[in-house]
Design a protein around this motif. Structure first.
Motif, PDB file in Angstrom:
ATOM      1  N   ILE A  23      15.381  16.046  56.612  1.00 36.24           N
ATOM      2  CA  ILE A  23      15.897  15.475  55.363  1.00 36.24           C
ATOM      3  C   ILE A  23      14.971  15.832  54.196  1.00 36.24           C
ATOM      4  O   ILE A  23      15.451  16.121  53.097  1.00 36.24           O
ATOM      5  CB  ILE A  23      16.104  13.953  55.490  1.00 36.24           C
ATOM      6  CG1 ILE A  23      17.165  13.655  56.550  1.00 36.24           C
ATOM      7  CG2 ILE A  23      16.481  13.335  54.145  1.00 36.24           C
ATOM      8  CD1 ILE A  23      18.495  14.367  56.352  1.00 36.24           C
ATOM      9  N   ASP A  24      13.679  15.841  54.437  1.00 37.98           N
ATOM     10  CA  ASP A  24      12.741  16.242  53.385  1.00 37.98           C
ATOM     11  C   ASP A  24      13.037  17.671  52.945  1.00 37.98           C
ATOM     12  O   ASP A  24      13.115  17.963  51.748  1.00 37.98           O
ATOM     13  CB  ASP A  24      11.305  16.094  53.880  1.00 37.98           C
ATOM     14  CG  ASP A  24      10.283  16.417  52.815  1.00 37.98           C
ATOM     15  OD1 ASP A  24      10.504  16.078  51.625  1.00 37.98           O
ATOM     16  OD2 ASP A  24       9.255  17.026  53.156  1.00 37.98           O
ATOM     17  N   ARG A  25      13.231  18.569  53.903  1.00 41.92           N
ATOM     18  CA  ARG A  25      13.560  19.970  53.595  1.00 41.92           C
ATOM     19  C   ARG A  25      14.885  20.045  52.837  1.00 41.92           C
ATOM     20  O   ARG A  25      15.007  20.726  51.821  1.00 41.92           O
ATOM     21  CB  ARG A  25      13.629  20.779  54.895  1.00 41.92           C
ATOM     22  CG  ARG A  25      13.939  22.253  54.697  1.00 41.92           C
ATOM     23  CD  ARG A  25      14.259  22.953  56.015  1.00 41.92           C
ATOM     24  NE  ARG A  25      15.383  22.341  56.714  1.00 41.92           N
ATOM     25  CZ  ARG A  25      16.670  22.531  56.403  1.00 41.92           C
ATOM     26  NH1 ARG A  25      16.995  23.308  55.382  1.00 41.92           N
ATOM     27  NH2 ARG A  25      17.630  21.947  57.093  1.00 41.92           N
ATOM     28  N   HIS A  26      15.871  19.310  53.333  1.00 36.53           N
ATOM     29  CA  HIS A  26      17.209  19.293  52.733  1.00 36.53           C
ATOM     30  C   HIS A  26      17.168  18.789  51.285  1.00 36.53           C
ATOM     31  O   HIS A  26      17.743  19.404  50.380  1.00 36.53           O
ATOM     32  CB  HIS A  26      18.116  18.418  53.602  1.00 36.53           C
ATOM     33  CG  HIS A  26      19.412  18.069  52.986  1.00 36.53           C
ATOM     34  ND1 HIS A  26      20.438  18.972  52.823  1.00 36.53           N
ATOM     35  CD2 HIS A  26      19.869  16.880  52.486  1.00 36.53           C
ATOM     36  CE1 HIS A  26      21.464  18.369  52.250  1.00 36.53           C
ATOM     37  NE2 HIS A  26      21.141  17.102  52.037  1.00 36.53           N
ATOM     38  N   TYR A  27      16.490  17.668  51.052  1.00 38.28           N
ATOM     39  CA  TYR A  27      16.410  17.126  49.703  1.00 38.28           C
ATOM     40  C   TYR A  27      15.651  18.067  48.762  1.00 38.28           C
ATOM     41  O   TYR A  27      16.005  18.196  47.589  1.00 38.28           O
ATOM     42  CB  TYR A  27      15.760  15.743  49.708  1.00 38.28           C
ATOM     43  CG  TYR A  27      16.698  14.599  50.053  1.00 38.28           C
ATOM     44  CD1 TYR A  27      18.076  14.710  49.951  1.00 38.28           C
ATOM     45  CD2 TYR A  27      16.187  13.376  50.451  1.00 38.28           C
ATOM     46  CE1 TYR A  27      18.916  13.651  50.250  1.00 38.28           C
ATOM     47  CE2 TYR A  27      17.024  12.299  50.759  1.00 38.28           C
ATOM     48  CZ  TYR A  27      18.389  12.451  50.648  1.00 38.28           C
ATOM     49  OH  TYR A  27      19.215  11.390  50.931  1.00 38.28           O
ATOM     50  N   ALA A  28      14.620  18.735  49.259  1.00 38.80           N
ATOM     51  CA  ALA A  28      13.887  19.700  48.426  1.00 38.80           C
ATOM     52  C   ALA A  28      14.803  20.846  48.005  1.00 38.80           C
ATOM     53  O   ALA A  28      14.769  21.291  46.846  1.00 38.80           O
ATOM     54  CB  ALA A  28      12.663  20.222  49.171  1.00 38.80           C
ATOM     55  N   GLU A  29      15.620  21.332  48.932  1.00 32.89           N
ATOM     56  CA  GLU A  29      16.575  22.402  48.608  1.00 32.89           C
ATOM     57  C   GLU A  29      17.587  21.923  47.568  1.00 32.89           C
ATOM     58  O   GLU A  29      17.929  22.669  46.642  1.00 32.89           O
ATOM     59  CB  GLU A  29      17.306  22.867  49.865  1.00 32.89           C
ATOM     60  CG  GLU A  29      16.447  23.663  50.817  1.00 32.89           C
ATOM     61  CD  GLU A  29      17.152  23.962  52.140  1.00 32.89           C
ATOM     62  OE1 GLU A  29      18.324  23.545  52.326  1.00 32.89           O
ATOM     63  OE2 GLU A  29      16.521  24.620  52.993  1.00 32.89           O
ATOM     64  N   GLN A  30      18.057  20.681  47.722  1.00 34.61           N
ATOM     65  CA  GLN A  30      19.005  20.161  46.752  1.00 34.61           C
ATOM     66  C   GLN A  30      18.375  20.025  45.369  1.00 34.61           C
ATOM     67  O   GLN A  30      18.998  20.395  44.366  1.00 34.61           O
ATOM     68  CB  GLN A  30      19.540  18.800  47.205  1.00 34.61           C
ATOM     69  CG  GLN A  30      20.568  18.877  48.302  1.00 34.61           C
ATOM     70  CD  GLN A  30      21.195  17.523  48.573  1.00 34.61           C
ATOM     71  OE1 GLN A  30      20.605  16.476  48.306  1.00 34.61           O
ATOM     72  NE2 GLN A  30      22.393  17.538  49.121  1.00 34.61           N
ATOM     73  N   ALA A  31      17.179  19.481  45.309  1.00 34.21           N
ATOM     74  CA  ALA A  31      16.515  19.304  44.014  1.00 34.21           C
ATOM     75  C   ALA A  31      16.321  20.650  43.321  1.00 34.21           C
ATOM     76  O   ALA A  31      16.540  20.762  42.106  1.00 34.21           O
ATOM     77  CB  ALA A  31      15.175  18.587  44.199  1.00 34.21           C
ATOM     78  N   GLU A  32      15.944  21.657  44.088  1.00 38.70           N
ATOM     79  CA  GLU A  32      15.767  22.991  43.503  1.00 38.70           C
ATOM     80  C   GLU A  32      17.100  23.545  43.011  1.00 38.70           C
ATOM     81  O   GLU A  32      17.177  24.101  41.916  1.00 38.70           O
ATOM     82  CB  GLU A  32      15.147  23.942  44.528  1.00 38.70           C
ATOM     83  CG  GLU A  32      14.875  25.318  43.963  1.00 38.70           C
ATOM     84  CD  GLU A  32      14.204  26.233  44.956  1.00 38.70           C
ATOM     85  OE1 GLU A  32      14.346  27.462  44.792  1.00 38.70           O
ATOM     86  OE2 GLU A  32      13.545  25.754  45.888  1.00 38.70           O
ATOM     87  N   ALA A  33      18.150  23.386  43.801  1.00 38.24           N
ATOM     88  CA  ALA A  33      19.460  23.896  43.403  1.00 38.24           C
ATOM     89  C   ALA A  33      19.988  23.196  42.159  1.00 38.24           C
ATOM     90  O   ALA A  33      20.654  23.812  41.325  1.00 38.24           O
ATOM     91  CB  ALA A  33      20.453  23.748  44.551  1.00 38.24           C
TER      92      ALA A  33
END
Length: 184
Positions: free
Chosen positions: A116-126
């Motif tokens: 989830i940490d990886r997923h949320y980081a990808e979302q924030a960047e996108a």
């Protein structure tokens, strides 16, 4: 819709961040997390030393879910059609890991929160600057998810039987759930 500055950076044919898919998967994920903790607590009860931590994490996940539920309604986003599956699957995963022991329950939390940490980081960047409200929530919740991971590790997650295998399997399942919930 992306802000004018983001649109200037996009090339013809590029799309901005798909916030509907982000909200759909985030709502589904927080629902699944709350169900995992419910399954763990059903097995462990409220007398186990780790139950207080699990209940605290469950309450935070419920808050995240409440926020995403509100945002889904306000923005007219279709929730995932797989909610009944995540209802059962999350609870079963939580109960199964708790039946394996408290360290396996914590290993489940560590694995899920890593993804989830990886997923949320990808979302924030996108998202960039295109949706400040959603990005702020994602960043806020990501901090709490990292804290859940760290709590799980401090409570013996890495000492769970077959931890590398258990963690890898749960992380792969989490990645699959994310991919599926974006679309279905």
């Amino acid at each position: 819709m992306a802000d004018p500055e983001t649109l200037k950076r996009l090339l013809p044919g590029d799309r901005g961040a798909d916030t509907a898919a982000m909200l759909r998967v985030d709502q589904a994920g927080e629902y699944g997390a709350a169900r995992i903790y419910a399954g763990q607590l059903a097995v462990m009860g409220n007398r186990h030393p780790d139950s207080t931590e699990i209940a605290r994490m469950r309450a935070q996940e419920q808050h995240h879910l409440d926020v995403f539920n509100r945002m889904v309604v306000e923005r007219g986003v279709r929730p995932t059609a797989l909610a009944p599956f995540w209802h059962v699957a999350g609870y079963a995963l939580g109960a199964a890991t708790a039946l394996m022991g408290p360290r396996a329950a914590m290993a489940c939390t560590a694995a899920i929160e890593t993804e989830i940490d990886r997923h949320y980081a990808e979302q924030a960047e996108a998202l960039g600057d295109s949706d400040p409200e959603l990005k702020a929530r994602i960043e806020e919740f990501a901090e709490e998810e990292r804290e859940h991971r760290d709590t799980a590790i401090a409570h013996g997650a890495e000492q769970a039987p077959a931890y590398p295998l258990l963690s890898a399997a749960i992380r792969a399942g989490c990645r699959a759930a994310i991919a599926i919930s974006k679309r279905v």
